[in-house]
Scaffold this active site. Structure first.
Site, mmCIF file in Angstrom:
data_model
loop_
_atom_site.group_PDB
_atom_site.id
_atom_site.type_symbol
_atom_site.label_atom_id
_atom_site.label_comp_id
_atom_site.label_asym_id
_atom_site.label_seq_id
_atom_site.Cartn_x
_atom_site.Cartn_y
_atom_site.Cartn_z
ATOM 1 C CG HIS A 213 -2.158 -0.754 1.101
ATOM 2 N ND1 HIS A 213 -3.388 -0.232 1.403
ATOM 3 C CD2 HIS A 213 -2.388 -2.016 0.657
ATOM 4 C CE1 HIS A 213 -4.324 -1.128 1.163
ATOM 5 N NE2 HIS A 213 -3.733 -2.226 0.720
ATOM 6 C CB SER B 145 -7.410 -5.123 -11.067
ATOM 7 O OG SER B 145 -8.410 -5.311 -10.089
ATOM 8 C CD GLU C 113 -6.726 -2.463 -3.034
ATOM 9 O OE1 GLU C 113 -5.609 -1.944 -2.768
ATOM 10 O OE2 GLU C 113 -6.951 -3.678 -2.916
#
Length: 321
Positions: A38, A105, A107
């Protein structure tokens, strides 16, 4: 028998702590580990987002047995697929064959930072398919040139390739992604125990391949405190992946979950120290045909108590299941 993994949740701990945690997870007997990739936490209350690939490099050197895996990396916006191929090959070498490359895919929360916009889910899956094909070609060795719809590659080559490339997992949420995972992936990745995802994966070439799920729990001797912690840091997970893929900032997740109550969270996430509650949450994954399940302990400062409990109580009970 199902394998149980440990999640290095980059949204809730710093890089040195994440490495310490996976070292302890290896010691107490977890079968594998995964790491989130992230650039933002889901909620500001989580408070962290170190670079997952640096953490993986350190973890590869600090551990000796436990497999490592991205859960998951998006190879289409922040990273070019040629760069992913080089990073994954290097991790496979550093870990001496313990690395699995999980792809998805993405975020908007993480990928918006490069300013390339956020296309529809259909386009994102097109990009994931093309990126996976490029990564596979680079794992095969030699020079790769590619002029595609979404990516350009000019005479790329991965010079340090392992004898065995890292297996590629693909995250799924519907029939189209299951078709892609079955055809191009070595394993399936999902966050919901849906039998239809496993069946679609099998129907498109996935039969016999591993299926890896993920389950959040919030261990704590005081159940009320554990419920409050889960609500503070993990209420975003109740939004579902169709919503979670779209929002660009933690503030959006805070607003979207403003009416989620602690009771709502407690109904969806096992909280406290009740082993039977965790077993009941695990059971749907086993019944749906998942072979591997990565547990997420909520709360960056609560990993070591959780790992001690996992060693003495949770893992023995899960292995009986």
């Amino acid at each position: 028998m199902m394998h149980f993994g440990y999640t290095m949740m980059t949204e809730q701990a710093g890089p040195r702590e994440l490495v310490d945690h996976v070292v302890e997870a290896e010691r107490v007997g977890f079968d594998f580990s995964v790491i989130s990739d992230h650039s933002f936490p889901w909620l500001e209350s989580q408070g962290h987002a170190p670079y997952a690939w640096s953490v993986l490099g350190a973890a590869a050197q600090a551990t000796s047995r436990i497999p490592l895996m991205t859960y998951v990396t998006c190879p289409t916006f922040r990273y070019h697929p040629a760069v992913i191929a080089q990073k994954a090959a290097t991790l496979q070498l550093l870990s001496e064959g313990r690395f699995r490359l999980g792809l998805g895919s993405g975020e908007n929360l993480n990928e918006h930072v490069v300013g390339r916009g956020w296309p529809s889910a259909r386009v994102r899956l097109e990009m994931l398919e093309e990126a996976t094909e490029i990564i596979r070609a680079l794992f095969d060795g030699g020079y790769v040139t590619h002029h595609g719809k979404h990516f350009q590659v000019d005479n790329a080559r991965v010079w340090d390739l392992p004898d065995t490339p890292p297996p590629v997992g693909i995250a799924v949420s519907g029939s189209r992604s299951c078709e892609l995972a079955g055809r191009l992936g070595d394993l399936l990745i999902a966050t919901e125990p849906k039998r239809e995802l496993v069946d679609a994966f099998d129907a498109h070439g996935g039969a016999g391949k591993p299926r890896i799920g993920q389950l959040p729990i919030c261990y704590g001797a005081d159940r009320e405190e554990a419920v409050a912690r889960a609500h503070e840091q993990f209420r975003w997970s109740l939004g579902g992946w169709r919503l979670n893929a779209e929002l660009p900032l933690p503030s959006g997740f805070d607003q979207a979950t403003a009416y989620v109550t602690p009771e709502d969270v407690a109904q969806n996430i096992p909280c406290g120290d009740d082993v039977d509650a965790v077993i009941e949450a695990v059971r749907p994954y086993a019944e749906a045909g998942f072979t591997d399940l990565a547990l997420v302990q909520i709360g960056g400062d609560q990993q070591l108590p959780f790992l001690r409990w996992a060693e003495t109580t949770l893992l023995p009970a899960l292995r009986e299941l």
